[in-house]
Enzyme design. Structure first.
Site: not given
Ligand code: CP3
Length: 341
Positions: A26, A30, A39, A76, A152
């Site tokens: 991640r 963020r 964003r 994602d 999911y």
């Molecule tokens: O930097 C990175 O790792 C690349 C981008 C990436 C995102 N999601 C962007 C994202 C990756 C590899 C993921 C994978 C992902 N997405 C997972 C597996 C990794 C883990 O954390 O276990 C999961 C479970 C998700 C599903 C998901 N996406 C959730 C539950 C959420 C909301 C909560 C959160 O973690 O922020 C997201 C949103 C998300 N995916 C954001 C980002 C940057 C935040 C969205 C925003 O910018 O508001």
């Protein structure tokens, strides 16, 4: 294209390297004000993911700003359910939400198997990013593991217990396998397309692995991960099953190069269970990054000593938390880069 920094690829292949490579789960988004700025110009997270130029920009930010040894494509894991017929929304400060979920056999029947080019925007983002990186560091592609995607699709969003998804195993065991197979086939197509587009390595995220029992994990999760590892093996693959301490021995037998560990898994014990062949990735508790610099340095060095000089990719034990100060992240990264074994 020749890579100027291929440390992480050499480490994943099991070669001895001059130092331990480092990146963060991640890392894109963020924590970085530069990400929030990009964003803010868009309609939200999904638009960012679906606009290759912007996805490329935020993928490269942590390479420039934090100095990590790899980029991970900004996307994602939920793009797969969408490509199969279940669109998602990312609800501001709440997380993912699916309007349609899987409730019965007919719903599974209605899903399509995603083809690589159903996710053209991701492939385009990978090509652009590879071009823009110009060989500075490798680019990691990724997908969710079938069980986590299944969870999911049934729950329609996040959950503390994922009990609806687990209930599906008991009420529809045969259909559960059908759905897992459809997700697996879609994921293989998608990952193979990512490799062709330019991904240098792949990571499979099984974020909710730890919610299953060992028997459930062996029946409903591992065989599908195994299929993916066998099919998409033109580049080194990392399997990260968060919380799955109970199947580390079995993880050691997967046809992948690297196993990701969370912070509950002791490096020395994990090495003994997984065996000598695999590279291990992880596993600092992300909360350590709330501490002062000297604590971050001390804990990071302890982790590096516990893993040893080779076959280790430094990372956190899960994604970096959004409210962590980028300077603290930088302290973690610099500590790894300056460490002499
Ligand atoms: O930097 C990175 O790792 C690349 C981008 C990436 C995102 N999601 C962007 C994202 C990756 C590899 C993921 C994978 C992902 N997405 C997972 C597996 C990794 C883990 O954390 O276990 C999961 C479970 C998700 C599903 C998901 N996406 C959730 C539950 C959420 C909301 C909560 C959160 O973690 O922020 C997201 C949103 C998300 N995916 C954001 C980002 C940057 C935040 C969205 C925003 O910018 O508001």
């Amino acid at each position: 294209m020749n890579l100027q920094n291929d440390l992480i690829l050499r480490t994943a292949r099991g070669e001895k390297t001059e130092r331990t490579p480092v990146w963060l789960m991640r890392q894109a988004g963020r924590i970085l004000p530069e990400y929030r700025k990009v964003r803010a110009k868009t309609g939200g997270f999904k638009e960012l993911v679906e606009t290759p130029e912007l996805a490329c920009e935020v993928t490269i930010q942590p390479v420039d700003i934090l100095g990590v040894d790899a980029a991970i494509i900004f996307s994602d894991i939920l793009v797969i359910p969408e490509a199969m017929g279940l669109p998602y929304q990312m609800v501001e400060s709440k997380g993912p939400w699916f309007e349609k979920t899987i409730k019965n056999a007919q719903d599974i029947e209605n899903l399509k198997i995603a083809q690589g080019d159903d996710l053209q925007y991701v492939l385009e983002a990978i090509k652009l990013t590879k071009n823009e990186l110009n060989g500075r560091v490798p680019l990691i592609g990724f997908a969710g593991a079938p069980w986590t995607i299944f969870a999911y699709m049934i729950e329609g969003g996040g959950s503390k217990t994922f009990s609806k998804a687990k209930k599906f195993f008991y009420t529809y065991p045969k259909e559960s396998h059908l759905l897992l197979q459809k997700i697996t086939d879609s994921t293989i197509n998608y990952l193979k397309a990512q490799i062709i587009a330019g991904a240098d390595m792949l990571q499979i995220f099984d974020s909710w692995a730890g919610i299953l029992s060992p028997d459930q994990y062996k029946e409903f999760a591992l065989p599908y991960i195994n299929q993916i590892c066998n099919a998409a093996n033109e580049v080194p693959v990392t399997v990260f099953a968060k919380g799955a301490f109970f199947v580390r021995k079995e993880m050691g037998k997967l046809n992948c190069r690297t196993i990701g560990l969370d912070w509950n898994m002791d490096p020395v014990e994990s090495r003994a269970l997984i065996g000598e062949d695999k590279t291990l990735q992880g596993n600092l508790d992300p909360c350590v990054l709330y501490a002062d610099f000297s604590t971050i340095k001390k804990e990071t060095e302890k982790m590096l000593r516990n893993f040893g000089a080779h076959k280790h990719i430094a990372n956190l034990g899960h994604g970096v938390y959004p409210d962590i100060n980028p300077d603290n992240v930088k302290c973690f990264i610099d500590t790894v880069k300056n460490f002499k074994h």
